[in-house]
Design a protein around this motif. Sequence first.
Motif, short mmCIF file in Angstrom:
data_model
loop_
_atom_site.label_atom_id
_atom_site.label_comp_id
_atom_site.label_asym_id
_atom_site.label_seq_id
_atom_site.Cartn_x
_atom_site.Cartn_y
_atom_site.Cartn_z
N GLY A 189 0.80 -1.22 0.00
CA GLY A 189 0.00 0.00 0.00
C GLY A 189 0.83 1.27 0.00
O GLY A 189 1.88 1.35 -0.64
N SER B 91 -1.54 -4.78 4.55
CA SER B 91 -2.53 -3.71 4.36
C SER B 91 -3.53 -4.05 3.26
O SER B 91 -4.57 -3.42 3.15
CB SER B 91 -1.84 -2.38 4.02
N GLN B 92 -3.21 -5.04 2.44
CA GLN B 92 -4.04 -5.32 1.26
C GLN B 92 -4.78 -6.66 1.34
O GLN B 92 -5.60 -6.97 0.49
CB GLN B 92 -3.16 -5.33 0.00
N ASN C 138 -8.61 -6.65 1.34
CA ASN C 138 -9.28 -5.81 0.34
C ASN C 138 -10.44 -6.56 -0.32
O ASN C 138 -10.32 -7.73 -0.64
CB ASN C 138 -8.31 -5.45 -0.80
N LYS D 115 -3.90 -2.31 -4.24
CA LYS D 115 -3.26 -1.07 -4.66
C LYS D 115 -1.84 -1.37 -5.11
O LYS D 115 -1.00 -1.74 -4.30
CB LYS D 115 -3.23 -0.10 -3.47
#
Lengths: 338, 338
Positions: free
Chosen positions: A229, A252-253, A256, A261
Amino acid sequence: MPILGIMNKRLILKKRPSGFPDSDTWLLEEQPIPELKEGEVLIQQHYVSLDPAMRGWMNEGKSYIEPIRINDVMRAGAIGKVIKVNNHSSFKVGDCLTGFGGVQQYCVTNGDNWHKVDEALAPMPMYLGTLGMTGMTAYFGIIEVGKIKKGDVVLISGAAGAVGSIVGQIAKIKECTVIGIAGGKEKCNYLVNDLGFDDAIDYKSEKVILALKEKCPKGIDVFFDNVGGEILDAALAHIRRHARIVICGAISQYNNTTRIKGPSNYLSLLVNRATMQGMVVFDYANRYHEAAKDISRWIQQGQLKSKEDIYEGIENFQETYNRLFSGDKHGKLVLKVI
Amino acid sequence: MPILGIMNKRLILKKRPSGFPDSDTWLLEEQPIPELKEGEVLIQQHYVSLDPAMRGWMNEGKSYIEPIRINDVMRAGAIGKVIKVNNHSSFKVGDCLTGFGGVQQYCVTNGDNWHKVDEALAPMPMYLGTLGMTGMTAYFGIIEVGKIKKGDVVLISGAAGAVGSIVGQIAKIKECTVIGIAGGKEKCNYLVNDLGFDDAIDYKSEKVILALKEKCPKGIDVFFDNVGGEILDAALAHIRRHARIVICGAISQYNNTTRIKGPSNYLSLLVNRATMQGMVVFDYANRYHEAAKDISRWIQQGQLKSKEDIYEGIENFQETYNRLFSGDKHGKLVLKVI
C-alpha cells in the motif's frame, strides 16, 4: 469409539471470506480421533501459529501453496508431542514435533513434513516463531533476498511484527542502520529501546514519506516490506541506487474487497536500477538448519530477542486471528489450543 | 559574426509539459555558431534520435539523469561529422561522431562523451538505433537483467518499437520462445513474419490477459516491459516461478497528468518468487563494445534486422516526437535535421 477416550476440537474452513473473516468463515467442531494406520503417529498439539499468510491461504485460486479446501481443517503451523505411534520409522511417543498440523488439538499424520525439535533448548512457542517459519522468513528474506551488507540503510515495515522484529535485529547484527515502521508510540519505543533499532516511524501519527526524508536523508538500500500500500509507495520514493526491495507480504491489502493497490512509484525501480523481489520461505527448506544455528547462537548471546504473544483456547481462534490485522499484539502470535 | 557564415537551428525547451507537450513546450530558434575554444570541435549533426525517455527528461525533479533545464537545447542523441576543430586531441575534421548533441543542427563540444563510429560499416541512423543506445538497452536489458536462457518464454511489450524489436530478435538468437505485444495487425504480422517472433498479441484488438492464457499456457519466464499500465498487470498475472521482469520503460504512463498506475498484481512477485528490476543503459557504458560486436555480427549474418523510420526537417520535430506515443512509426525513429 474414539481412541484414548478423547475428542478432537478442530476448526473447519466453512466459507471463503470476502474481506475480513466473519462468523460464517470457520466452524469449531468436535470429532473422535480415528485409529492410527500403520506408519502413523498421533500428535497432541499444544500450540498453533497465527500468521498473516493465513488470509491468503483461504482465497481460491493459484498461489504459492494450494488454497485450504472448504470443510478442511484451517491450515496452521503447530507444535506438540507424539502421544501414540503405530510403527513409525522416525518418531516415538514423547517426541516434540512441529509441522502444519492445522488449528486443532490432535493431529494424525504419517509424519511427512514434521520435524523433531528439542524442547530442552527452547520453549515450544519459540519453535513456531523465531526458530520456526517466522525466523526462517526473516533470516533468508533479509540475508538472501535483501542481500544486506555492513553499512546499508535498512527500512522495515510491520517492524514490530513477528517477522519484522527479527529482520531488524538481524540487520543490526550485520551492522546496518535499521529504521522500523510500526503503528503507535509504544511499538516504536519497543523497537528502539528494546530491540536496538536506530530509529522508528509511527505510521499512525507521522506521515511516512516525510519521516523518511528526515530519517533516511541519503535514501534506503534495502526495504523489507510486510505491509504494501501507501507505505511501499513511500519507500519506493526514497530508495537509493541499486536498492533491493523484499516483498514478504502486504498485510494492508490482504482483506481488500477491491483490487489491490499497486505501487504507483514502481518506476523508481528504473530510475534507481533497483530490484523488487518476492520470497516464499519454503524455497529455503534445505537450509533451515543454517538459519536455526545462527539464530540460536544470537539468542544465546543476547543479540536477538524472541517475543511471543500467547493466547489460550481454540475457541478464541477468531479473536486472536483478528489481532494479526488490528496490530493489537506484541511479537509472534501463538494460540495454546490444549 | 557566425563562423562558416551559417546559422544553427536549435530547439529550446521553453516550458515543462504537463501531459503531452504542446506548442508552448519548445521553441525553434536560430543562433550564430560561436568561435571554437581551444580543444573544441564543431559537429554538423545529420540525425537526431527520438526516444520515449525524452518525455521523462523534460520533467522536473530527481531521475536517473538531470532534467533538461528550461532554455537549454532539447536533449537528444545525435550523430554527425566534425567540420571544424580547434586543436582537439582525439577528433579531426571528417570524423563521424555520436553523442548527446541535442535537437540542433550544429553542436560545439569539447568531445567528452562523444564516440567515433565508422560510417563505412553502417549508415548513420543505425548508430542511433540498433548500434546505439537503443541496441545497447535491448542487449543488456534482456541478457543481463532478464538473464534469458535457452527455452525461456519471453514476452515483450512495445515489441514493434525500437528497443522491443531488438530484444525479441536477441531472445530468438538465444533460443527462447518469443511473444510480442504490439498495436495493430500490421505490426503483429511484422513481428512474426519479418522478425521471426513465435507469436504476437495485438493489444488493440485482443484482450491481453486472455491472449496470454492462450499463447503462454505455461506462463512467462521473462517479461521485458516498455509499456506499463494494464499490460504490466496482465503479464504479472502470467509469470512463472522465478520469472524476471525487466522494467525498461512505461510509455503508457509517461504523459499521465494523474498518478502513475502501479501494478495491482505485484504480489505475483511473491507468489512466484519473481524479480522486477529496473535498468538504465548508461550503467553498461564500459561494456558497449561487447554488445556492439555481437549485434554487428548478428546483423552481418542476417540474424538481426535493423529498421529505422527516418523523418526530415528539424522544424518537424514535434510532429515526429508525437509518433513515439501514437505508435505511428516503424522501427527506430530518427530525424534528419540538416
